[in-house]
Design an enzyme around this catalytic site. Structure first.
Site, PDB file in Angstrom:
ATOM      1  N   GLY A   5       0.765  -1.083  -0.168  1.00 18.29           N
ATOM      2  CA  GLY A   5       0.115   0.015  -0.144  1.00 18.29           C
ATOM      3  C   GLY A   5       0.851   1.221   0.031  1.00 18.29           C
ATOM      4  N   ALA A   6       1.942   1.042  -0.597  1.00 14.25           N
ATOM      5  CA  ALA A   6       3.021   2.462  -0.442  1.00 14.25           C
ATOM      6  C   ALA A   6       2.835   3.378  -1.729  1.00 14.25           C
ATOM      7  CB  ALA A   6       4.319   1.650  -0.676  1.00 14.25           C
TER       8      ALA A   6
ATOM      9  N   ARG B  78       0.362   5.399  -1.831  1.00 12.44           N
ATOM     10  CA  ARG B  78      -0.282   6.629  -1.364  1.00 12.44           C
ATOM     11  C   ARG B  78      -0.635   6.694  -0.093  1.00 12.44           C
ATOM     12  NH1 ARG B  78      -6.947   7.286  -2.677  1.00 12.44           N
ATOM     13  NH2 ARG B  78      -6.953   6.629  -0.610  1.00 12.44           N
TER      14      ARG B  78
ATOM     15  N   ASP C 171      -1.762  -7.160  -6.108  1.00  9.39           N
ATOM     16  CA  ASP C 171      -2.818  -7.433  -5.269  1.00  9.39           C
ATOM     17  C   ASP C 171      -2.465  -8.118  -4.062  1.00  9.39           C
ATOM     18  OD1 ASP C 171      -5.138  -7.809  -3.948  1.00  9.39           O
ATOM     19  OD2 ASP C 171      -6.531  -8.009  -5.640  1.00  9.39           O
ATOM     20  N   VAL C 172      -2.565  -7.652  -2.756  1.00  5.88           N
ATOM     21  CA  VAL C 172      -1.974  -8.423  -1.730  1.00  5.88           C
ATOM     22  C   VAL C 172      -2.962  -9.723  -1.378  1.00  5.88           C
ATOM     23  CG1 VAL C 172      -0.588  -6.738  -0.826  1.00  5.88           C
ATOM     24  CG2 VAL C 172      -2.917  -7.117   0.090  1.00  5.88           C
TER      25      VAL C 172
ATOM     26  N   TYR D  23     -15.106  -3.006   8.024  1.00  4.28           N
ATOM     27  CA  TYR D  23     -13.802  -2.521   8.447  1.00  4.28           C
ATOM     28  C   TYR D  23     -13.233  -2.543   9.873  1.00  4.28           C
ATOM     29  CZ  TYR D  23      -9.957   1.014   8.375  1.00  4.28           C
ATOM     30  OH  TYR D  23      -8.826   1.635   8.264  1.00  4.28           O
TER      31      TYR D  23
ATOM     32  N   LYS E 136     -10.482  -4.876  10.849  1.00  2.00           N
ATOM     33  CA  LYS E 136      -9.209  -4.353  11.405  1.00  2.00           C
ATOM     34  C   LYS E 136      -9.278  -5.109  13.094  1.00  2.00           C
ATOM     35  CE  LYS E 136      -7.187  -1.474   8.753  1.00  2.00           C
ATOM     36  NZ  LYS E 136      -5.979  -1.823   8.083  1.00  2.00           N
TER      37      LYS E 136
HETATM   38  N1  NAD Z   1      -6.342   7.029   6.772  1.00  2.78           N
HETATM   39  C1  NAD Z   1      -6.666   6.609   8.127  1.00  2.78           C
HETATM   40  O1  NAD Z   1      -7.609   7.526   8.861  1.00  2.78           O
HETATM   41  C2  NAD Z   1      -6.450   5.409   8.769  1.00  2.78           C
HETATM   42  C3  NAD Z   1      -6.936   5.060  10.008  1.00  2.78           C
HETATM   43  C4  NAD Z   1      -6.471   3.995  10.697  1.00  2.78           C
HETATM   44  C5  NAD Z   1      -5.814   3.117   9.930  1.00  2.78           C
HETATM   45  N2  NAD Z   1      -5.432   3.343   8.640  1.00  2.78           N
HETATM   46  C6  NAD Z   1      -4.756   2.108   8.170  1.00  2.78           C
HETATM   47  O2  NAD Z   1      -3.546   2.529   7.601  1.00  2.78           O
HETATM   48  C7  NAD Z   1      -3.281   1.961   6.315  1.00  2.78           C
HETATM   49  C8  NAD Z   1      -2.887   3.041   5.081  1.00  2.78           C
HETATM   50  O3  NAD Z   1      -3.986   3.948   5.243  1.00  2.78           O
HETATM   51  P1  NAD Z   1      -3.888   5.094   4.151  1.00  2.78           P
HETATM   52  O4  NAD Z   1      -5.074   6.231   4.659  1.00  2.78           O
HETATM   53  O5  NAD Z   1      -2.481   5.815   3.855  1.00  2.78           O
HETATM   54  O6  NAD Z   1      -4.454   4.445   2.979  1.00  2.78           O
HETATM   55  P2  NAD Z   1      -4.694   4.826   1.292  1.00  2.78           P
HETATM   56  O7  NAD Z   1      -6.037   4.501   1.176  1.00  2.78           O
HETATM   57  O8  NAD Z   1      -4.582   6.607   1.146  1.00  2.78           O
HETATM   58  O9  NAD Z   1      -3.818   4.029   0.498  1.00  2.78           O
HETATM   59  C9  NAD Z   1      -4.007   2.611   0.545  1.00  2.78           C
HETATM   60  C10 NAD Z   1      -3.179   2.099  -0.570  1.00  2.78           C
HETATM   61  O10 NAD Z   1      -3.165   0.871  -0.672  1.00  2.78           O
HETATM   62  C11 NAD Z   1      -3.386   0.151  -1.973  1.00  2.78           C
HETATM   63  N3  NAD Z   1      -4.218  -1.072  -1.693  1.00  2.78           N
HETATM   64  C12 NAD Z   1      -5.437  -1.127  -1.565  1.00  2.78           C
HETATM   65  N4  NAD Z   1      -5.925  -2.256  -1.626  1.00  2.78           N
HETATM   66  C13 NAD Z   1      -4.680  -3.177  -1.868  1.00  2.78           C
HETATM   67  C14 NAD Z   1      -4.480  -4.271  -2.458  1.00  2.78           C
HETATM   68  N5  NAD Z   1      -5.474  -5.402  -2.282  1.00  2.78           N
HETATM   69  N6  NAD Z   1      -3.384  -4.676  -2.830  1.00  2.78           N
HETATM   70  C15 NAD Z   1      -2.314  -3.992  -2.821  1.00  2.78           C
HETATM   71  N7  NAD Z   1      -2.494  -2.488  -2.532  1.00  2.78           N
HETATM   72  C16 NAD Z   1      -3.693  -2.157  -2.432  1.00  2.78           C
HETATM   73  C17 NAD Z   1      -4.235   1.398  -2.511  1.00  2.78           C
HETATM   74  O11 NAD Z   1      -3.961   1.315  -3.856  1.00  2.78           O
HETATM   75  C18 NAD Z   1      -3.715   2.590  -1.928  1.00  2.78           C
HETATM   76  O12 NAD Z   1      -2.742   3.175  -2.508  1.00  2.78           O
HETATM   77  C19 NAD Z   1      -4.505   1.255   5.880  1.00  2.78           C
HETATM   78  O13 NAD Z   1      -4.219  -0.172   6.314  1.00  2.78           O
HETATM   79  C20 NAD Z   1      -5.673   1.747   6.533  1.00  2.78           C
HETATM   80  O14 NAD Z   1      -6.749   0.874   6.969  1.00  2.78           O
HETATM   81  C21 NAD Z   1      -5.894   4.462   7.989  1.00  2.78           C
END
Ligand code: NAD
Length: 272
Positions: free
Chosen positions: A32-33, A35, A82-83, A177, A181
Protein backbone atom coordinates in the site's frame (compact mmCIF):
# COMPACT_ATOMS: atom_id res chain seq x y z
CA UNK A 1 -19.90 18.47 -2.31
CA UNK A 2 -16.65 20.07 -1.24
CA UNK A 3 -14.27 17.55 0.35
CA UNK A 4 -13.32 18.22 3.95
CA UNK A 5 -10.15 20.30 4.30
CA UNK A 6 -9.53 21.31 7.87
CA UNK A 7 -7.74 24.63 8.11
CA UNK A 8 -7.79 24.62 11.87
CA UNK A 9 -6.57 21.06 12.29
CA UNK A 10 -2.98 21.30 11.07
CA UNK A 11 -0.32 19.44 13.00
CA UNK A 12 2.25 21.62 14.74
CA UNK A 13 5.57 21.65 12.90
CA UNK A 14 7.68 18.72 14.03
CA UNK A 15 11.27 18.42 12.84
CA UNK A 16 12.21 14.94 11.66
CA UNK A 17 12.91 13.01 14.83
CA UNK A 18 14.66 10.14 13.12
CA UNK A 19 17.90 11.15 11.45
CA UNK A 20 20.98 9.64 9.86
CA UNK A 21 21.23 6.33 8.08
CA UNK A 22 19.63 4.24 10.84
CA UNK A 23 18.18 1.71 8.39
CA UNK A 24 21.29 1.18 6.27
CA UNK A 25 21.30 -2.33 4.83
CA UNK A 26 17.76 -3.10 5.97
CA UNK A 27 15.35 -4.37 3.31
CA UNK A 28 11.72 -3.34 3.64
CA UNK A 29 8.60 -4.50 1.86
CA UNK A 30 5.88 -1.88 2.29
CA UNK A 31 2.44 -2.74 0.94
CA UNK A 32 0.00 0.00 0.00
CA UNK A 33 3.02 2.26 -0.50
CA UNK A 34 1.55 4.12 -3.46
CA UNK A 35 -0.49 6.57 -1.41
CA UNK A 36 -1.09 8.05 2.01
CA UNK A 37 0.68 6.72 5.07
CA UNK A 38 2.45 3.90 3.17
CA UNK A 39 3.84 6.37 0.67
CA UNK A 40 5.30 8.75 3.26
CA UNK A 41 6.63 5.76 5.18
CA UNK A 42 8.43 4.42 2.11
CA UNK A 43 9.97 7.84 1.46
CA UNK A 44 11.18 8.16 5.07
CA UNK A 45 12.58 4.61 5.23
CA UNK A 46 14.57 5.24 2.05
CA UNK A 47 15.80 8.62 3.33
CA UNK A 48 17.03 6.81 6.45
CA UNK A 49 19.10 4.40 4.37
CA UNK A 50 16.75 1.45 3.85
CA UNK A 51 16.19 -0.48 0.64
CA UNK A 52 12.46 -0.16 0.05
CA UNK A 53 10.24 -2.38 -2.08
CA UNK A 54 6.94 -0.60 -2.63
CA UNK A 55 3.95 -2.64 -3.57
CA UNK A 56 0.55 -1.33 -4.59
CA UNK A 57 -2.55 -2.47 -6.39
CA UNK A 58 -2.19 0.61 -8.61
CA UNK A 59 1.15 0.15 -10.40
CA UNK A 60 1.55 3.82 -11.42
CA UNK A 61 1.37 4.90 -7.78
CA UNK A 62 4.16 2.55 -6.70
CA UNK A 63 6.22 3.52 -9.76
CA UNK A 64 5.85 7.25 -9.08
CA UNK A 65 7.00 6.90 -5.46
CA UNK A 66 9.92 4.65 -6.43
CA UNK A 67 11.05 7.20 -9.02
CA UNK A 68 10.79 10.00 -6.49
CA UNK A 69 12.91 8.03 -4.01
CA UNK A 70 15.47 7.25 -6.72
CA UNK A 71 15.68 10.94 -7.69
CA UNK A 72 16.42 11.71 -4.05
CA UNK A 73 19.27 9.19 -4.07
CA UNK A 74 17.39 6.40 -2.28
CA UNK A 75 17.04 2.73 -3.07
CA UNK A 76 13.57 1.60 -4.17
CA UNK A 77 11.79 -1.08 -6.18
CA UNK A 78 8.21 -0.65 -7.42
CA UNK A 79 6.02 -3.75 -7.48
CA UNK A 80 2.47 -4.12 -8.75
CA UNK A 81 0.56 -6.60 -6.62
CA UNK A 82 -2.87 -7.27 -5.22
CA UNK A 83 -2.00 -8.47 -1.72
CA UNK A 84 -5.13 -10.60 -1.59
CA UNK A 85 -3.83 -12.77 -4.45
CA UNK A 86 -1.24 -15.33 -3.38
CA UNK A 87 0.54 -15.52 -6.78
CA UNK A 88 0.96 -11.71 -6.77
CA UNK A 89 2.38 -11.79 -3.26
CA UNK A 90 4.76 -14.64 -4.03
CA UNK A 91 5.97 -12.85 -7.16
CA UNK A 92 6.50 -9.62 -5.19
CA UNK A 93 8.49 -11.39 -2.48
CA UNK A 94 10.55 -13.23 -5.10
CA UNK A 95 11.34 -9.91 -6.78
CA UNK A 96 12.57 -8.40 -3.50
CA UNK A 97 14.73 -11.46 -2.80
CA UNK A 98 16.12 -11.34 -6.33
CA UNK A 99 17.08 -7.67 -5.89
CA UNK A 100 18.42 -7.63 -2.33
CA UNK A 101 18.60 -11.26 -1.16
CA UNK A 102 16.53 -10.77 2.01
CA UNK A 103 13.53 -9.09 3.59
CA UNK A 104 14.15 -7.73 7.07
CA UNK A 105 10.89 -5.90 7.67
CA UNK A 106 7.42 -6.34 6.19
CA UNK A 107 5.00 -3.47 6.67
CA UNK A 108 1.40 -4.35 5.82
CA UNK A 109 -0.16 -0.95 5.14
CA UNK A 110 -2.35 -1.96 2.15
CA UNK A 111 -6.04 -2.06 2.69
CA UNK A 112 -9.29 -0.91 1.17
CA UNK A 113 -12.51 0.30 2.76
CA UNK A 114 -16.22 0.57 2.03
CA UNK A 115 -18.64 3.47 2.03
CA UNK A 116 -18.76 6.01 4.84
CA UNK A 117 -21.65 5.82 7.30
CA UNK A 118 -23.17 2.73 5.63
CA UNK A 119 -25.22 0.65 8.05
CA UNK A 120 -24.69 -3.09 8.23
CA UNK A 121 -28.00 -4.21 6.77
CA UNK A 122 -27.28 -2.14 3.66
CA UNK A 123 -23.73 -3.45 3.21
CA UNK A 124 -23.22 -5.51 0.06
CA UNK A 125 -21.46 -8.78 0.74
CA UNK A 126 -18.95 -7.74 -1.94
CA UNK A 127 -17.84 -4.85 0.31
CA UNK A 128 -17.37 -7.21 3.24
CA UNK A 129 -15.32 -9.61 1.09
CA UNK A 130 -13.18 -6.89 -0.44
CA UNK A 131 -12.38 -5.21 2.89
CA UNK A 132 -11.45 -8.56 4.42
CA UNK A 133 -9.46 -9.62 1.35
CA UNK A 134 -7.24 -6.55 1.27
CA UNK A 135 -6.80 -6.04 5.02
CA UNK A 136 -6.86 -9.53 6.52
CA UNK A 137 -6.13 -12.05 3.77
CA UNK A 138 -3.54 -9.65 2.32
CA UNK A 139 -1.69 -9.21 5.62
CA UNK A 140 -1.81 -12.98 6.16
CA UNK A 141 -0.51 -13.78 2.67
CA UNK A 142 2.35 -11.30 2.93
CA UNK A 143 3.32 -12.63 6.36
CA UNK A 144 3.10 -16.20 5.08
CA UNK A 145 5.39 -15.38 2.15
CA UNK A 146 8.11 -13.61 4.14
CA UNK A 147 8.15 -15.72 7.31
CA UNK A 148 10.16 -18.67 5.92
CA UNK A 149 12.91 -16.23 4.94
CA UNK A 150 12.82 -14.47 8.30
CA UNK A 151 12.94 -17.79 10.15
CA UNK A 152 15.90 -18.90 8.01
CA UNK A 153 17.61 -15.59 8.83
CA UNK A 154 16.79 -16.00 12.57
CA UNK A 155 15.06 -12.65 12.69
CA UNK A 156 12.76 -10.13 11.13
CA UNK A 157 9.87 -7.83 11.80
CA UNK A 158 6.29 -7.59 10.69
CA UNK A 159 4.35 -4.39 11.30
CA UNK A 160 0.64 -4.57 10.63
CA UNK A 161 -1.87 -1.77 10.27
CA UNK A 162 -4.96 -2.04 12.42
CA UNK A 163 -7.04 1.04 13.24
CA UNK A 164 -8.98 2.71 16.01
CA UNK A 165 -11.85 0.83 14.32
CA UNK A 166 -10.36 -2.49 15.42
CA UNK A 167 -9.85 -1.22 18.99
CA UNK A 168 -13.43 -0.01 19.30
CA UNK A 169 -15.86 0.80 16.49
CA UNK A 170 -15.22 2.84 13.36
CA UNK A 171 -16.81 6.29 13.63
CA UNK A 172 -16.79 6.61 9.84
CA UNK A 173 -16.68 3.25 8.09
CA UNK A 174 -18.90 0.22 8.44
CA UNK A 175 -18.96 -3.13 10.18
CA UNK A 176 -16.68 -4.74 7.55
CA UNK A 177 -13.83 -2.36 8.41
CA UNK A 178 -14.26 -2.67 12.18
CA UNK A 179 -14.31 -6.47 11.91
CA UNK A 180 -11.36 -6.65 9.50
CA UNK A 181 -9.14 -4.45 11.65
CA UNK A 182 -10.09 -6.49 14.73
CA UNK A 183 -8.94 -9.57 12.82
CA UNK A 184 -5.60 -7.87 12.04
CA UNK A 185 -5.08 -7.41 15.78
CA UNK A 186 -5.82 -11.09 16.44
CA UNK A 187 -3.45 -12.14 13.67
CA UNK A 188 -0.71 -9.90 15.10
CA UNK A 189 -1.06 -11.48 18.52
CA UNK A 190 -1.02 -14.99 17.11
CA UNK A 191 2.01 -14.45 14.87
CA UNK A 192 3.94 -12.73 17.65
CA UNK A 193 3.52 -15.74 19.95
CA UNK A 194 4.28 -18.23 17.20
CA UNK A 195 7.45 -16.63 15.82
CA UNK A 196 9.10 -14.96 18.85
CA UNK A 197 11.38 -17.97 19.24
CA UNK A 198 12.68 -17.32 15.73
CA UNK A 199 13.53 -13.72 16.50
CA UNK A 200 10.64 -12.41 14.41
CA UNK A 201 8.82 -9.53 16.12
CA UNK A 202 5.23 -8.83 15.08
CA UNK A 203 3.40 -5.68 16.15
CA UNK A 204 0.53 -3.54 14.96
CA UNK A 205 -0.14 0.15 14.93
CA UNK A 206 -3.73 1.25 15.43
CA UNK A 207 -3.96 4.78 14.01
CA UNK A 208 -6.87 7.07 14.59
CA UNK A 209 -8.32 9.05 11.65
CA UNK A 210 -5.57 10.54 9.48
CA UNK A 211 -5.92 13.63 7.32
CA UNK A 212 -4.97 12.23 3.95
CA UNK A 213 -6.52 11.24 0.64
CA UNK A 214 -8.61 8.48 2.19
CA UNK A 215 -10.38 10.55 4.85
CA UNK A 216 -10.68 13.42 2.41
CA UNK A 217 -12.56 11.10 0.06
CA UNK A 218 -14.80 9.78 2.82
CA UNK A 219 -15.80 13.03 4.53
CA UNK A 220 -18.36 14.77 2.41
CA UNK A 221 -18.32 18.21 3.99
CA UNK A 222 -16.98 20.37 6.78
CA UNK A 223 -19.74 19.25 9.16
CA UNK A 224 -18.63 15.62 8.83
CA UNK A 225 -15.05 16.68 9.46
CA UNK A 226 -15.94 18.82 12.45
CA UNK A 227 -17.95 15.95 13.97
CA UNK A 228 -14.97 13.61 13.61
CA UNK A 229 -12.53 16.20 14.97
CA UNK A 230 -14.77 16.75 17.99
CA UNK A 231 -14.32 13.12 19.02
CA UNK A 232 -10.52 13.39 19.23
CA UNK A 233 -9.24 14.66 22.58
CA UNK A 234 -6.04 16.14 21.06
CA UNK A 235 -8.35 18.24 18.91
CA UNK A 236 -7.18 17.38 15.42
CA UNK A 237 -6.96 14.45 13.06
CA UNK A 238 -3.52 12.87 12.67
CA UNK A 239 -1.19 14.00 9.93
CA UNK A 240 0.44 11.06 8.08
CA UNK A 241 3.77 11.99 9.72
CA UNK A 242 2.24 11.48 13.19
CA UNK A 243 1.70 7.83 12.26
CA UNK A 244 4.88 7.35 10.24
CA UNK A 245 7.13 8.45 13.11
CA UNK A 246 5.67 5.72 15.35
CA UNK A 247 6.16 3.10 12.62
CA UNK A 248 9.80 4.22 12.30
CA UNK A 249 10.16 3.56 16.03
CA UNK A 250 8.52 0.13 15.56
CA UNK A 251 10.98 -0.67 12.75
CA UNK A 252 14.01 0.53 14.68
CA UNK A 253 16.17 -1.18 17.31
CA UNK A 254 14.48 0.99 19.93
CA UNK A 255 11.55 -1.47 19.88
CA UNK A 256 13.71 -4.62 20.03
CA UNK A 257 11.91 -6.01 23.14
CA UNK A 258 8.40 -5.41 21.81
CA UNK A 259 6.28 -8.08 20.16
CA UNK A 260 2.53 -8.65 20.05
CA UNK A 261 1.96 -4.98 20.89
CA UNK A 262 -0.95 -2.92 19.64
CA UNK A 263 0.07 0.74 19.61
CA UNK A 264 -2.84 3.19 19.71
CA UNK A 265 -1.85 6.40 17.94
CA UNK A 266 -5.20 8.09 17.99
CA UNK A 267 -4.88 11.45 19.69
CA UNK A 268 -6.59 10.01 22.76
CA UNK A 269 -9.60 8.62 20.87
CA UNK A 270 -8.81 5.11 22.09
CA UNK A 271 -8.05 4.68 25.77
CA UNK A 272 -7.55 1.05 26.60
N1 NAD B 1 -6.31 7.01 6.86
C1 NAD B 1 -6.79 6.75 8.06
O1 NAD B 1 -7.51 7.55 8.64
C2 NAD B 1 -6.45 5.45 8.72
C3 NAD B 1 -6.81 5.25 10.07
C4 NAD B 1 -6.52 4.05 10.68
C5 NAD B 1 -5.88 3.05 9.97
N2 NAD B 1 -5.55 3.27 8.66
C6 NAD B 1 -4.89 2.19 7.97
O2 NAD B 1 -3.61 2.62 7.55
C7 NAD B 1 -3.27 2.01 6.31
C8 NAD B 1 -2.92 3.08 5.30
O3 NAD B 1 -4.01 3.99 5.24
P1 NAD B 1 -4.05 5.21 4.19
O4 NAD B 1 -5.04 6.18 4.66
O5 NAD B 1 -2.68 5.67 3.90
O6 NAD B 1 -4.65 4.44 2.93
P2 NAD B 1 -4.93 4.93 1.42
O7 NAD B 1 -6.31 4.47 1.11
O8 NAD B 1 -4.61 6.37 1.24
O9 NAD B 1 -3.85 4.08 0.59
C9 NAD B 1 -3.91 2.68 0.60
C10 NAD B 1 -3.09 2.15 -0.55
O10 NAD B 1 -3.23 0.72 -0.52
C11 NAD B 1 -3.45 0.25 -1.84
N3 NAD B 1 -4.21 -0.99 -1.81
C12 NAD B 1 -5.52 -1.16 -1.50
N4 NAD B 1 -5.86 -2.45 -1.62
C13 NAD B 1 -4.76 -3.10 -2.03
C14 NAD B 1 -4.49 -4.45 -2.36
N5 NAD B 1 -5.44 -5.40 -2.32
N6 NAD B 1 -3.23 -4.79 -2.75
C15 NAD B 1 -2.25 -3.85 -2.81
N7 NAD B 1 -2.45 -2.55 -2.52
C16 NAD B 1 -3.70 -2.19 -2.13
C17 NAD B 1 -4.22 1.38 -2.52
O11 NAD B 1 -4.08 1.32 -3.94
C18 NAD B 1 -3.60 2.63 -1.91
O12 NAD B 1 -2.53 3.13 -2.70
C19 NAD B 1 -4.48 1.17 5.91
O13 NAD B 1 -4.29 -0.17 6.33
C20 NAD B 1 -5.60 1.80 6.69
O14 NAD B 1 -6.68 0.91 6.92
C21 NAD B 1 -5.81 4.44 8.03
Amino acid sequence: MKPFQPEEAKAPFAPDIFKGQIFTGQVFLVTGAGRGIGRLLAERLAALGGHVALCDLVPERAEEVAQLIARQGGSALALAADVSREPDVQAAVAAVLARWGRINILINAAGSYGAAYRVTHETPVEEWDQVFASNVRGSFLCAKAVLPHMVAASGGRIINFASNAGRSVSPLLGCSYTAAKTAVIGMTRHLSREYAKHGVLVNTIAPGPVMGERVSELLQDDADGAALNAQIPIGRLAEPADIVDVVLFMASDASRYMTGAILDVSGGLILA
